[in-house]
Motif scaffolding. Structure first.
Motif, mmCIF file in Angstrom:
data_model
loop_
_atom_site.group_PDB
_atom_site.id
_atom_site.type_symbol
_atom_site.label_atom_id
_atom_site.label_comp_id
_atom_site.label_asym_id
_atom_site.label_seq_id
_atom_site.Cartn_x
_atom_site.Cartn_y
_atom_site.Cartn_z
ATOM 1 N N GLU A 151 0.832 -1.208 0.000
ATOM 2 C CA GLU A 151 0.000 0.000 0.000
ATOM 3 C C GLU A 151 0.863 1.253 0.000
ATOM 4 O O GLU A 151 0.482 2.278 -0.560
ATOM 5 C CB GLU A 151 -0.985 -0.003 1.169
ATOM 6 N N SER A 154 1.908 1.944 -3.502
ATOM 7 C CA SER A 154 0.821 2.575 -4.237
ATOM 8 C C SER A 154 0.733 4.054 -3.890
ATOM 9 O O SER A 154 0.639 4.906 -4.775
ATOM 10 C CB SER A 154 -0.493 1.867 -3.898
ATOM 11 N N LEU A 155 0.806 4.343 -2.583
ATOM 12 C CA LEU A 155 0.689 5.735 -2.158
ATOM 13 C C LEU A 155 1.879 6.556 -2.627
ATOM 14 O O LEU A 155 1.783 7.772 -2.787
ATOM 15 C CB LEU A 155 0.548 5.812 -0.635
ATOM 16 N N VAL A 166 -9.249 -9.347 -9.531
ATOM 17 C CA VAL A 166 -10.144 -10.258 -8.802
ATOM 18 C C VAL A 166 -11.510 -9.624 -8.598
ATOM 19 O O VAL A 166 -11.649 -8.401 -8.561
ATOM 20 C CB VAL A 166 -9.591 -10.635 -7.404
ATOM 21 N N PHE A 176 -15.073 1.235 -3.236
ATOM 22 C CA PHE A 176 -13.676 0.827 -3.344
ATOM 23 C C PHE A 176 -12.812 2.007 -3.788
ATOM 24 O O PHE A 176 -11.771 2.304 -3.185
ATOM 25 C CB PHE A 176 -13.567 -0.324 -4.341
ATOM 26 N N SER B 433 -5.778 -12.858 -2.460
ATOM 27 C CA SER B 433 -5.738 -12.093 -3.703
ATOM 28 C C SER B 433 -6.628 -10.851 -3.600
ATOM 29 O O SER B 433 -6.310 -9.804 -4.140
ATOM 30 C CB SER B 433 -6.193 -12.965 -4.869
ATOM 31 N N GLN B 434 -7.721 -10.991 -2.858
ATOM 32 C CA GLN B 434 -8.590 -9.829 -2.679
ATOM 33 C C GLN B 434 -7.935 -8.791 -1.780
ATOM 34 O O GLN B 434 -7.987 -7.592 -2.047
ATOM 35 C CB GLN B 434 -9.929 -10.260 -2.087
ATOM 36 N N PHE B 436 -4.797 -8.281 -1.424
ATOM 37 C CA PHE B 436 -3.714 -7.622 -2.146
ATOM 38 C C PHE B 436 -4.251 -6.568 -3.108
ATOM 39 O O PHE B 436 -3.632 -5.525 -3.319
ATOM 40 C CB PHE B 436 -2.858 -8.644 -2.901
ATOM 41 N N TYR B 437 -5.403 -6.860 -3.664
ATOM 42 C CA TYR B 437 -6.004 -5.891 -4.593
ATOM 43 C C TYR B 437 -6.246 -4.549 -3.894
ATOM 44 O O TYR B 437 -5.986 -3.491 -4.448
ATOM 45 C CB TYR B 437 -7.313 -6.458 -5.132
ATOM 46 N N PHE B 438 -6.733 -4.617 -2.677
ATOM 47 C CA PHE B 438 -6.918 -3.388 -1.896
ATOM 48 C C PHE B 438 -5.578 -2.703 -1.651
ATOM 49 O O PHE B 438 -5.435 -1.499 -1.830
ATOM 50 C CB PHE B 438 -7.550 -3.715 -0.535
ATOM 51 N N GLN B 439 -4.609 -3.508 -1.201
ATOM 52 C CA GLN B 439 -3.296 -2.929 -0.883
ATOM 53 C C GLN B 439 -2.682 -2.260 -2.096
ATOM 54 O O GLN B 439 -2.079 -1.196 -1.999
ATOM 55 C CB GLN B 439 -2.356 -4.026 -0.389
ATOM 56 N N ALA B 440 -2.828 -2.910 -3.234
ATOM 57 C CA ALA B 440 -2.233 -2.382 -4.452
ATOM 58 C C ALA B 440 -2.853 -1.040 -4.837
ATOM 59 O O ALA B 440 -2.312 -0.321 -5.672
ATOM 60 C CB ALA B 440 -2.405 -3.373 -5.598
ATOM 61 N N ARG B 441 -3.975 -0.720 -4.222
ATOM 62 C CA ARG B 441 -4.588 0.581 -4.493
ATOM 63 C C ARG B 441 -4.396 1.526 -3.315
ATOM 64 O O ARG B 441 -5.137 2.503 -3.151
ATOM 65 C CB ARG B 441 -6.077 0.407 -4.811
ATOM 66 N N GLY B 442 -3.447 1.187 -2.454
ATOM 67 C CA GLY B 442 -3.074 2.109 -1.382
ATOM 68 C C GLY B 442 -3.875 1.969 -0.103
ATOM 69 O O GLY B 442 -3.762 2.784 0.795
ATOM 70 N N ILE B 443 -4.702 0.915 -0.024
ATOM 71 C CA ILE B 443 -5.542 0.743 1.163
ATOM 72 C C ILE B 443 -4.839 -0.229 2.114
ATOM 73 O O ILE B 443 -4.447 -1.318 1.707
ATOM 74 C CB ILE B 443 -6.927 0.211 0.760
ATOM 75 N N LEU B 445 -3.877 -2.919 5.097
ATOM 76 C CA LEU B 445 -4.391 -4.273 5.297
ATOM 77 C C LEU B 445 -5.586 -4.292 6.249
ATOM 78 O O LEU B 445 -6.567 -4.996 6.020
ATOM 79 C CB LEU B 445 -3.253 -5.147 5.847
#
Lengths: 325, 485
Positions: A151, A154-155, A166, A176, B433-434, B436-443, B445
């Motif tokens: 994260e 990304s930031l 997914v 989201f 995988s879900q 990680f999808y959040f993390q990959a967008r800066g959110i 854990l």
């Protein structure tokens, strides 16, 4: 290392036209229209091309320190040195020493056979837990990227569009995006946006990817077609912004129209400051998003770097021509 | 196990109290049932449980001295009769195999005999869209309810205030007529101080849902063993072609921790009728909550239940749906959440006896605490004449902590041979995988986990038929998932 890649390293060979002086060229200014597909090495030496842009981007296959003069005026965004990585579970080595430098405002493309490590490379850059970095360094905007959580990467301005995003049932697209956008605002010390304010912010962006508003109320990627998923990734990029956007096979599974939409959206997002790293199998993407340079990956390494003509060689003769060269 | 400690000393000890001193109205049916019990009950079932007798005693003591309407009196008599031969359930009983009720048994149970003096805590600020009917400690307080908006012929209120002979007769015909009840069913039948009746006449569609709010005010604190018991009871009768929505919400008044709510809802849906039932259980995390929902559906009727249960140290919902005619539809959608040291239990049974029945069941639960436990026993019985039944059952559980437990027993019993039936059960953690999808967008854990956990339940919450209820429940679940444990 032999593969220190400097896309403009050979520029001194030819006097570049004045228009090239500012190194942060908007990408569309780079016109690749060489008529014949030939080995780029040949072209750069034998054909004093009237289009010095192409020449200036030609392959540099020797360790170069020549670009010093130009480099000083450019800001490196991402510097990857000797990066090695294994699959976390099996310890099988996938990346075997990747070197790559991307400066601000540049568009790079990585091509390569299936299984050559392209996607792994992009996933390693964003910190995917399936892979473990075993050596080398990655510096992004002057900071050690490998020390950061996904994260944080990304930031920091790194964005990867997933090859196969997914489904997240129960989380609406707009929620989201709102969460992700607020995470950014928080990082910047700005107040977070409520759902209504965010809607006003995101609404105009939908046009960019040619999506209807009901797209926002659907659950993230749930029941999305292949094209919708890719558009959604680009929408996220548009909302979040990025200094470096890694587009992992953004073109796969897209029909011609969808590809044009996606490419248009990406081009619309480009500024002289931000950069793109594309991973693709096909030249058609490179025709709509013009790369500064193309890298060929094989067996976990970048084995060749060149201008867009490399893609033509590939198309004609396949990877075998590159490997043999 | 305290619940198992019944010895022969307890054998057939009657307390005089239970031998009814008042003139009793015994129907033939009751007699029949008694004789069957004598014949077929296992020797153990004829034992009398001293503890249950004492409880029955104190329940009778708690009842108002004024005379009650006949159907209610009959219900009490039948229930006290049943309690004579019912033991406190133990883990040896199949239906309580995974549910430990000793927490209630070991408490000092005090049936509540009157509603609190002051009701000033009831804030009618109107944050809910509809005026609710309030049960306070099991007593119906309907002063604030405005029945003038109801269509003609609809009755919503206490049985004792019911003036229509016709409705009274209809209600008497159905009330308490249920062979599947357990100890808790009978405890309610004996202890219910009143009966609330919701009656919808033939062909009548009630636009706005009836909102029932059950509030527990009296409550002991964690230290004292005192557990006040309330027994609210509601009876819903929808005549042919009628439609109504019912929302039940169970809460404890702030500061009220240990109490036991033992609630019963009976629903009868006439031919072609439709009942949408929303059930929200938000009790204190130290409370006991037992609930029965018994539904009888005549042909071509529809019953839809959406449940969200988050509260209670011990919470159990028994749902029994009986399809009494062909082309009948039943949908049960339930979500249980354990954020603390809790047991959330759903025992459901759907019995199909007629052709072309339809039933869909979705049960989801999240156990987010290492000593939390979820129990699901879902029985769908497709009997011999229930041909061309379409029955589906799916249960999904999310275990978020080590040692978090779920006991699941989905079971379809199919005797008919021309049916379409499906079932499934899945137990999992969150998908990497879900996340990680959040993390990959800066959110981060933590936020990602919360969003995913919340979304798991949202599938059920989104099926609540009223948006104001949905929102209220979403806020509540979010708050629970956010609070540190």
């Amino acid at each position: 290392m032999a593969w220190q890649i400097q896309c403009t390293a050979s520029a001194p060979l030819i006097s570049p036209p004045p228009s090239l002086k500012p190194k942060c060229l908007p990408p569309h200014a780079l016109v690749f229209t060489l008529p014949v597909a030939r080995s780029s090495r040949f072209r750069s030496t034998h054909t004093p091309s009237p289009r010095p842009v192409a020449a200036s981007l030609s392959t540099v296959e020797s360790p170069t320190s020549a670009g010093g003069l130009d480099d000083s005026s450019k800001t490196p965004l991402l510097e990857v040195k000797g990066l090695t990585a294994v699959i976390a579970e099996t310890k099988q080595e996938i990346l075997k020493g990747v070197n790559l430098v991307i400066h601000q405002g540049e568009i790079h493309a990585i091509m390569g056979k299936n299984g050559s490590g392209k996607s792994t490379f992009s996933k390693v850059l964003v910190g995917h837990p399936d892979y473990e970095v075993t050596g080398g360094s990655v510096v992004f905007k002057g900071e050690n990227l490998l020390d950061m959580e996904p994260e944080e990467r990304s930031l920091a301005g790194l964005f990867m569009s997933f090859q196969a995003p997914v489904e997240i049932p129960g989380v609406s697209n707009i929620d989201f995006l709102n969460m992700a956008y607020n995470a950014r605002r928080k990082k910047l010390g700005e107040p977070e946006l409520g759902p209504l304010e965010f809607y006003a912010y995101i609404y105009p962006k939908l046009d960019l990817v040619n999506m209807k508003t009901d797209f926002l109320n659907r659950n993230v990627n749930e029941g999305f077609s292949g094209g919708e998923r890719k558009r959604n990734e680009i929408l996220q990029l548009a909302v979040l912004g990025a200094d470096l956007a890694i587009l992992d096979e953004i073109d796969s599974g897209l029909d011609v129209d969808a590809l044009r939409d996606v490419a248009k959206a990406v081009n619309g997002l480009l500024t002289p400051k931000n950069s793109v790293l594309m991973i693709t199998h096909y030249r058609r993407l490179l025709e709509v998003i013009k790369p500064t340079c193309i890298h060929i990956m094989e067996d976990g390494r970048i084995i060749k770097t060149g201008d867009s003509s490399l893609a033509e060689v590939l198309e004609e003769k396949g990877y075998i021509a590159i490997s043999a060269a | 196990m305290a619940a198992l400690a019944f010895t022969h000393q307890n054998l057939l000890q009657f307390t005089p109290k239970l031998t009814p001193s008042k003139p009793k109205l015994k129907s033939k049916r009751t007699k029949t049932r008694l004789s069957i019990q004598t014949l077929t009950a296992s020797p153990q079932a004829s034992f009398t449980d001293q503890f249950v007798l004492q409880l029955a005693d104190s329940l009778e003591d708690s009842l108002p001295s004024s005379s009650s309407p006949l159907p209610l009196q009959k219900l009490r008599d039948d229930s006290s009769e049943a309690l004579l031969s019912t033991q406190w359930p133990s883990r040896k009983d199949e239906s309580f195999r995974f549910t430990d009720t000793s927490f209630i048994r070991n408490s000092n149970i005090k049936p509540i005999s009157h509603p609190p003096e002051s009701l000033s805590f009831l804030d009618d600020s109107g944050d809910t869209q509809f005026k609710s009917l309030n049960f306070i400690d099991g007593f119906l307080v309907d002063s604030s309810f405005d029945s003038s908006n109801l269509p003609d012929g609809v009755y919503v209120g206490s049985l004792s205030k019911l003036s229509s002979e016709g409705i009274l007769k209809r209600v008497s015909g159905f009330l308490g007529d249920f062979e599947w009840g357990d100890l808790f069913w009978s405890v309610n039948g004996l202890g219910a101080p009143d009966l609330m009746v919701i009656y919808v006449p033939e062909g009548c569609r009630v636009e706005n849902p009836i909102y029932l709010k059950y509030i527990s005010v009296e409550g002991g604190n964690e230290g004292s063993k005192k557990v006040p018991l309330s027994n609210p009871r509601v009876f819903v009768l929808v005549e042919k072609g009628g439609e109504i929505g019912i929302v039940e919400e169970f809460v404890g008044k702030e500061g009220s921790e240990c109490y036991w709510t033992n609630s019963v809802l009976e629903v009868v849906v006439g031919e072609g009728g439709k009942v949408k039932h929303s059930y929200l259980q938000k009790q204190s995390l130290s409370a006991a909550h037992i609930k029965w929902t018994s539904v009888r559906q005549e042909s071509t009727s529809t019953y839809e239940l959406v449940e969200v249960s988050t509260g209670g140290k011990l919470s159990r919902h028994n749902v029994h749906v009986q399809q009494l005619g062909s082309d009948t539809a039943t949908e049960l959608t339930t979500f249980h959440l354990c954020v603390g040291d809790q047991t959330q239990d759903l025992h459901s049974r759907i019995v199909l006896d007629h052709p072309r029945g339809y039933t869909q069941q979705l049960h989801k639960c999240i156990v987010a605490h290492s000593s939390g436990q979820a129990v699901f026993d879902g029985n769908v019985k497709v009997n011999r004449f229930a041909q061309q039944t379409d029955a589906g059952q799916l249960t999904r559980s999310l275990l978020l902590e080590p040692r978090a437990t779920v006991n699941i027993k989905p079971n379809l019993q199919i005797i008919a041979d021309d049916v379409k039936c499906s079932h499934g059960a899945a137990i999992s953690d969150l998908e990497d995988s879900q996340l990680f999808y959040f993390q990959a967008r800066g959110i981060d854990l933590e936020t990602a986990r919360k969003a995913l956990v919340f979304s798991f339940g949202a599938e059920v919450i989104d099926r609540l038929p009223y948006s104001f209820v949905q929102k209220q429940v979403k806020d509540h679940v979010k708050e629970l998932l956010q609070s540190p444990r």
